[in-house]
Motif scaffolding. Structure first.
Motif: not given
Lengths: 199, 199
Positions: B153-171
């Protein structure tokens, strides 16, 4: 509204300057803002601005810092034995409401936008907005880890980036969220970060 | 380097214009860039720019699109039965290297910075940079879910935001990562997103 050198500061002029500087920054960014425009919009003479701050970057940093109070509150300090999911649920409605404000969206966009060319503005934002929120989220994650709902070897700094990064990233995407959408989004992010029980 | 109306386009002038426009955008943002400056830096007449694009926003969108080729590749299409963690590990070194480039940092900062005032630039970036990468990450997440390493039941759109968001945020954070730091960071993010086996 010019003031003689040495006269005490005029707090009302200071407030008008900071408000004008913040508006210009949100509308146009650093390169699109000048000391002249700040003075004009604040309704004061240019010298009044220069007596207090020696560059537009300095006014903008002060303006960002001063707007701290308008932005969403960080969660209240951890009150004893209330379970983490309950704490999270208590803060969700206000946080969701805050996320729909165009002003917050513009602030995040501009500050991040200037991060390469004006790292000092990012540093101000980081200290006054991001660090307090990270501290709150970290306290929640540490409790979740202690309570065993989060893996013992979870990397809390990375989880915080994933949580905060997802929300900021979502905030800047085309198609803004409404309050209900923001709430559902936040619930999903907190759930995937291990801070909400599965529904 | 002026050209008479109706003469065929000069691809070299076009390239010089797009290159100049991108540099100015990365240095100064939209408000700090003008058609005059773009023409001057490209070494062409202003009319040459106006014959091809009718606003600086239009040149900037074209410049962002044209720079697509310089930016880090998305992962190769999913090759059959290679396990997800192996696929992820294959792409990590190049991705980590790319994350340390100041130019990528500046691009992400500027595009996100203009997202409130110039949503059309964000839309261009979104279409040419973000959508392809999201598609790749989604394919990986779907496989991980099918293989049972990710919750059904993982929400893939949210997981993508978490993954991409973390990397961009860290950048965009103060203190940039070096290549080794970026690699460790990416490994941790992918692991928390369920795309890498625990070590």
């Amino acid at each position: 509204m010019t003031r003689a050198r040495g006269r005490p500061r005029d707090p009302e002029a200071d407030r008008a300057i900071l408000r004008a500087a913040l508006e210009l920054f949100l509308e146009r960014g650093v390169a699109g803002t000048s000391m002249e425009q700040i003075a004009k919009r604040a309704g004061v003479g240019k010298l009044t601005v220069y007596r207090r701050w020696d560059s537009k970057e300095a006014v903008l940093a002060a303006a960002i810092e001063s707007a701290r109070d308008e932005m969403p509150e960080t969660a209240p300090p951890d009150p004893g034995d209330v379970p983490v999911p309950t704490l999270v649920r208590q803060t969700l409605p206000d946080l969701a409401e805050a996320l729909t404000a165009p002003r917050l969206r513009a602030m995040v966009a501009r500050v991040f936008g200037e991060s390469a060319s004006h790292p000092e503005l990012m540093a101000t934002y980081w200290e006054h907005y991001v660090v307090p929120r990270r501290r709150t989220v970290r306290a929640l994650l540490e409790r979740a880890r202690a309570e065993g709902t989060l893996a013992a070897d979870a990397d809390l700094d990375v989880l915080i980036d994933m949580l905060v990064g997802a929300v900021l990233f979502r905030l800047l995407q085309p198609e803004p969220l409404d309050a209900a959408g923001a709430r559902a989004y936040l619930e999903s992010v907190y759930r995937h970060a291990g801070l909400l029980d599965e529904r």
